[in-house]
Motif scaffolding. Structure first.
Motif, PDB file in Angstrom:
ATOM      1  N   ALA A 130       0.842  -1.203   0.000  1.00  0.00           N
ATOM      2  CA  ALA A 130       0.000   0.000   0.000  1.00  0.00           C
ATOM      3  C   ALA A 130       0.873   1.247   0.000  1.00  0.00           C
ATOM      4  CB  ALA A 130      -0.893   0.004   1.232  1.00  0.00           C
ATOM      5  N   TRP A 139      -7.282   1.988   1.404  1.00  0.00           N
ATOM      6  CA  TRP A 139      -7.220   1.441   0.045  1.00  0.00           C
ATOM      7  C   TRP A 139      -7.305  -0.087   0.090  1.00  0.00           C
ATOM      8  CZ3 TRP A 139      -3.581   3.713  -4.229  1.00  0.00           C
ATOM      9  CH2 TRP A 139      -3.986   5.024  -4.520  1.00  0.00           C
ATOM     10  N   VAL A 141      -7.257  -3.804  -2.614  1.00  0.00           N
ATOM     11  CA  VAL A 141      -6.628  -4.329  -3.833  1.00  0.00           C
ATOM     12  C   VAL A 141      -7.547  -5.345  -4.498  1.00  0.00           C
ATOM     13  CG1 VAL A 141      -4.737  -5.731  -4.742  1.00  0.00           C
ATOM     14  CG2 VAL A 141      -4.296  -4.122  -2.906  1.00  0.00           C
ATOM     15  N   PHE A 155      -3.861  -5.732   0.781  1.00  0.00           N
ATOM     16  CA  PHE A 155      -2.510  -5.779   0.215  1.00  0.00           C
ATOM     17  C   PHE A 155      -1.828  -7.017   0.793  1.00  0.00           C
ATOM     18  CE2 PHE A 155      -3.710  -1.430  -0.490  1.00  0.00           C
ATOM     19  CZ  PHE A 155      -3.050  -1.078  -1.660  1.00  0.00           C
ATOM     20  N   MET A 173      -6.099  -0.743  -7.288  1.00  0.00           N
ATOM     21  CA  MET A 173      -5.958  -0.393  -5.875  1.00  0.00           C
ATOM     22  C   MET A 173      -6.747   0.885  -5.615  1.00  0.00           C
ATOM     23  SD  MET A 173      -1.843  -0.301  -5.779  1.00  0.00           S
ATOM     24  CE  MET A 173      -0.852  -1.782  -5.937  1.00  0.00           C
TER      25      MET A 173
END
Ligand SMILES: [Zn+2]
Length: 596
Positions: A130, A139, A141, A155, A173
């Motif tokens: 990340a 975030w 993935v 991640f 992402m």
């Protein structure tokens, strides 16, 4: 084990940091190369041009690197492990590129992962890391790459069987909506990025029967263990790229289903999006596993020539919409409308009289993928013409086998012989397999369809289904055919126009059109007809004031110069098709074709 680590290191500067670790580099000096192209998109892109820095280390000691050519580097001989770090600029928001900003990251492996020559067959582990900072803490993935550590959407560490697999798992992402459904016994995940406001439940419900229909066509078992539809939504994007267990798609926000849509109705733009999903999913068999011999293996350093794209894109394009009607997502009338627009698209440009579909495949690299204003007059699309060849092949197989075989059987045979075995399809392989299947020569058909620019006998073949082709002139400059004309047929300049602040800008001047005959060219901006101002929006209506045979003075700008030409107006030629079911309905063959 070859290892990669990739992190969006400076999202605001659109930079990914990527480190490759090779335990035992080539003793004479490891060569590293960035792919020149990405499989599925047949154009040289030289992804190395986005590598903004590169350095190499062996046990923390810098190792000298020399550039060999535009795409490759060689490091000095050194003991392992060798670490090579690059920074890659990602600012291409397309399904073929890499893109990174403070909102999201997306990449194809071809854009970010150096190919370690001589080690391509080794298994690979990849750390997806990340970006640093609290702004990116949420975030997630999405990728089809098999996961080794972390939970879904985290991640973590992933793996690929070899370099070829590594670059076939695009990665998204950031923040996205997600959903899932099951088809053929495997999980299909759906990810949508870009604030779409999508009715996800509806989308999942509509995708499932499409996938099931194709899985059943190929024998009931999906060729992958899971599948991921990834869509990036933008204002007006459109496109897709196929991968072994995923697809990257781009579409406009309005293309996706909304919660306010009527449940039993497909908006045309949503129908097109489902067609795109269907297209890319079909590629899971056709081109990702059944491949031209010329692609086994891919040579990522240069053009890979094949005459077979008509089959891999044409048959796929034929089945994308056919799957929609067969799975009950669209009506027969809606399917025939789509087929009518494809017939129209091929018929409209003179390119179909100049280039065969096999030439179009072979020259994809410099012609189909490098189109300009003259392309409709010079080339034929192996998608459009390829679809029509697939249709004609389907009907010809049915006819020659007295209804016992069809294109369905041929793609099943392609799957058994070339998909399940991984053996590439020779350049003449589709014809050979078709002839073997029905036990007779099809030389006349393939000579006409693949190696000539003569018209396919579609009108005659479609009668076997109880379907007629009707031809008419365009009713506007944007008319794509597919439907009967409404109202009077207006006059047509034989151009495609687009908005320009000054007037109507000619995008394409068709070779058979009166505008070209009078000396108007692509790029000219038409500003007035008979001294009255016009623009792209008004042009069709403006022409309604005249009758065939009237002479009209056209004012236009070319570069900065005002030019005047006189045109004698005509109705456009009857180059657009629409299909209708005959009054006694579809024949048995027709029902079998659309209801499978
Ligand atoms: Zn395709």
């Amino acid at each position: 084990m070859i290892r990669y680590r990739i992190q969006p290191s400076r999202p605001e500067a659109h930079l990914f940091s990527v480190t490759l670790t090779i335990p035992a580099p080539t003793p004479e000096g490891q060569v590293l190369r960035m792919p020149a192209w990405i499989p599925g998109s047949y154009m040289i892109r030289d992804f190395a041009r986005h590598v903004v820095s590169l350095c190499a280390y062996s046990n923390d000691v810098p190792v000298a690197v020399a550039k060999l050519d535009k795409d490759s580097w060689q490091v000095e001989p050194c003991a392992g492990p060798l670490q090579v770090s690059i920074e890659v600029y990602g600012w291409d928001l397309s399904v073929r590129g890499a893109h990174l900003d403070t909102r999201h990251g997306y990449f194809n492996g071809s854009c970010v992962f150096l190919q370690p020559l001589g080690h391509e067959d080794q298994p690979v582990e990849v750390d997806l890391v990340a970006p640093e900072g609290t702004a990116y803490a949420t975030w997630r993935v999405a990728t089809g790459m098999p996961r080794l550590t972390g939970g879904e959407w985290d991640f973590g560490r992933f793996r690929a069987d070899n370099y070829d697999a590594l670059i076939d798992y695009p990665v998204e992402m950031g923040h996205f909506e997600d959903g899932r459904f099951e088809a053929g016994g495997i999980v299909h995940r759906v990810v949508i990025s870009g604030h779409s406001g999508t009715d996800m439940e509806r989308l999942l419900r509509d995708l499932k029967p499409i996938c099931e229909s194709q899985i059943n066509l190929f024998g009931g078992t999906p060729p992958m263990q899971d599948y991921l539809f990834m869509t990036q939504v933008t204002g007006d994007g459109y496109g897709g790229l196929e991968h072994r267990n995923s697809t990257s798609l781009m579409c406009a926000r309005a293309d996706l289903p909304r919660r306010s849509d009527a449940p039993d109705k497909l908006r045309d733009s949503y129908r097109n999006y489902l067609g795109l999903c269907s297209h890319e999913y079909f590629h899971s068999w056709m081109v990702k596993r059944i491949k031209p011999e010329a692609f086994t293996p891919y040579d990522l350093s240069q053009e890979n020539y094949t005459e077979l794209l008509w089959a891999f894109e044409g048959i796929t394009s034929y089945y994308d919409d056919l799957t929609l009607v067969r799975s009950g997502k669209i009506s027969q009338e809606s399917y025939l409308e789509l087929l009518g627009t494809t017939i129209s698209r091929v018929a409209r440009g003179r390119g179909s009289k100049k280039q065969t579909v096999t030439e179009s495949s072979f020259d994809a690299w410099t012609r189909f993928y490098m189109q300009d204003e003259n392309s409709p007059n010079a080339i034929v699309s192996y998608y459009g013409k390829g679809t029509l060849v697939a249709l004609a092949l389907d009907f010809t197989l049915r006819r020659l086998s007295n209804g016992t075989k069809s294109l369905d059987n041929l793609v099943q045979l392609l799957w058994q012989r070339h998909g399940e075995t991984g053996m590439g399809v020779p350049e003449q392989g589709v014809q050979a397999l078709a002839e073997e299947m029905i036990g007779q020569s099809m030389q006349a058909f393939f000579d006409l369809a693949l190696y000539s620019t003569d018209e396919l006998p579609l009108a005659e073949l479609l009668l076997d289904a109880g379907v007629e082709i009707n031809w008419r002139a365009p009713i506007s400059h944007a008319d794509q055919g597919g439907k009967p004309a409404t109202g009077t047929t207006p006059l047509n300049l034989g151009v495609r126009v687009t908005d320009d602040p000054a007037g109507a800008k000619i995008q394409v001047a068709f070779e058979q059109g009166i505008a070209m005959a009078a000396g108007l060219s692509a790029g000219d901006v038409i500003i007035a007809l008979n001294g009255v101002r016009t623009d792209a929006r008004k042009l069709d209506d403006h022409l309604q004031q005249f009758l065939p045979g009237d002479e009209v003075e056209v004012h236009a700008f070319r570069r900065d110069e005002l030019i005047r030409v006189k045109l004698r107006l005509e109705v456009g030629e009857a180059s657009l098709a629409y299909l209708t079911i005959k009054s006694d309905g579809l024949t048995e063959l027709g029902k079998n074709w659309l209801n499978k």
